[in-house]
Enzyme design. Structure first.
Site, PDB file in Angstrom:
ATOM      1  N   TYR A 188      49.265  47.582  41.209  1.00  0.00           N
ATOM      2  CA  TYR A 188      48.281  46.773  40.494  1.00  0.00           C
ATOM      3  C   TYR A 188      48.806  46.261  39.161  1.00  0.00           C
ATOM      4  O   TYR A 188      48.393  45.208  38.691  1.00  0.00           O
ATOM      5  CB  TYR A 188      47.017  47.598  40.296  1.00  0.00           C
ATOM      6  CG  TYR A 188      45.743  46.788  40.301  1.00  0.00           C
ATOM      7  CD1 TYR A 188      45.557  45.712  41.166  1.00  0.00           C
ATOM      8  CD2 TYR A 188      44.696  47.109  39.454  1.00  0.00           C
ATOM      9  CE1 TYR A 188      44.385  44.987  41.176  1.00  0.00           C
ATOM     10  CE2 TYR A 188      43.513  46.392  39.464  1.00  0.00           C
ATOM     11  CZ  TYR A 188      43.363  45.329  40.319  1.00  0.00           C
ATOM     12  OH  TYR A 188      42.203  44.608  40.326  1.00  0.00           O
ATOM     13  N   LYS A 200      42.101  44.191  34.062  1.00  0.00           N
ATOM     14  CA  LYS A 200      40.782  44.782  34.339  1.00  0.00           C
ATOM     15  C   LYS A 200      40.345  45.697  33.197  1.00  0.00           C
ATOM     16  O   LYS A 200      39.147  45.771  32.881  1.00  0.00           O
ATOM     17  CB  LYS A 200      40.819  45.548  35.659  1.00  0.00           C
ATOM     18  CG  LYS A 200      40.921  44.669  36.891  1.00  0.00           C
ATOM     19  CD  LYS A 200      39.726  43.747  37.049  1.00  0.00           C
ATOM     20  CE  LYS A 200      39.762  42.997  38.373  1.00  0.00           C
ATOM     21  NZ  LYS A 200      38.640  42.034  38.500  1.00  0.00           N
TER      22      LYS A 200
END
Length: 256
Positions: A154, A161
């Site tokens: 990620y 995020k």
């Protein structure tokens, strides 16, 4: 029996396929009585085709959340279809390929900044672009993926995020006085375009998630996440703001 969103008018971003979380929210919102406008990035004809598959075909307005000119005219263009906005769904995230899958230490700033602009800052930009239409009691809901951990593959999207979570808290602080709520829904991994970078080996990651989540997890079913978003867009959580509500089968609270 009236719907949860009867009389509500919503702006929904992020519809790109029928598997999109945003598409599931759009469908459920209409079923619950809302009038919606969809935004489209780059391919308005594609989004328009998807719009025709919803219970009632909504209008589609073009929007690149990083384009200042489009943002500056968004309220006027949405205002052609809605006389006010009661809710916004922010379901936008993107990062160049070299920001994912092991590129954390090598991705150049120009690509990292693009990821942060699209995936983080756009929550604030979108909200403020719609601000002239937002009514007291309105709700801003963003789609999140738990940023409290470093997930395989990620990389910079995880950082984006984490920034999104901070942005939501500051929006909640600064807009609360005007009766506007801001919350995020942290979804489990779903088979969407946006989720491709999470977990490296997708099937293995999904299987592990499902086995650890007390309620189980179906990566092909966006309905539980959509229901959580719709609940936050409704009037049923009037004192909830600055929150991250997990819709992940309970995976987030299980220890290693």
């Amino acid at each position: 029996m009236s719907g949860l969103l009867d009389g509500k008018q919503l702006v929904i971003t992020g519809v790109i396929t029928e598997s999109s979380i945003a598409y599931a929210v759009a469908r459920l919102a209409q079923e619950e009585g809302a009038k919606i406008v969809l935004t489209a990035y780059g391919r308005p004809t594609l989004v328009a085709r998807l719009a025709r598959r919803l219970p009632e075909e909504p209008p589609v307005v073009e929007l690149d959340v990083t384009d200042e000119e489009q943002l500056s005219t968004l309220a006027d263009r949405v205002g052609e279809h809605l006389d006010g906005v009661d809710g916004i769904l922010h379901s936008v995230a993107n990062a160049p390929a070299n920001c994912l899958d092991g590129g954390f230490l090598t991705a150049p700033w120009r690509d990292v900044s693009a990821a942060l602009h699209t995936s983080t800052y756009s929550l604030v930009a979108l909200t403020m672009a719609c601000r002239p239409l937002l009514r007291p009691g309105s709700s801003v809901v963003g789609v999140d993926f738990d940023a409290s951990r470093a997930w395989p593959g990620y990389d910079w999207m995880g950082v984006a995020k984490a920034g999104l979570e901070a942005c939501s808290r500051y929006l909640a602080r600064d807009l609360g006085g005007q009766g506007i709520r801001a919350n995020l829904v942290a979804a489990g991994p779903l088979r969407t375009l946006a989720a491709r970078g999470i977990g490296g080996d997708g099937p293995s990651f999904e299987k592990s998630w499902a086995s650890r989540a007390p309620l189980g997890w179906d990566p092909q079913d966006a309905e539980p996440v959509a229901r959580t978003c719709v609940a936050l867009l409704s009037d049923w959580l009037p004192a909830t703001t600055g929150e991250i509500v997990h819709a992940d089968g309970g995976h987030h609270m299980i220890g290693d």
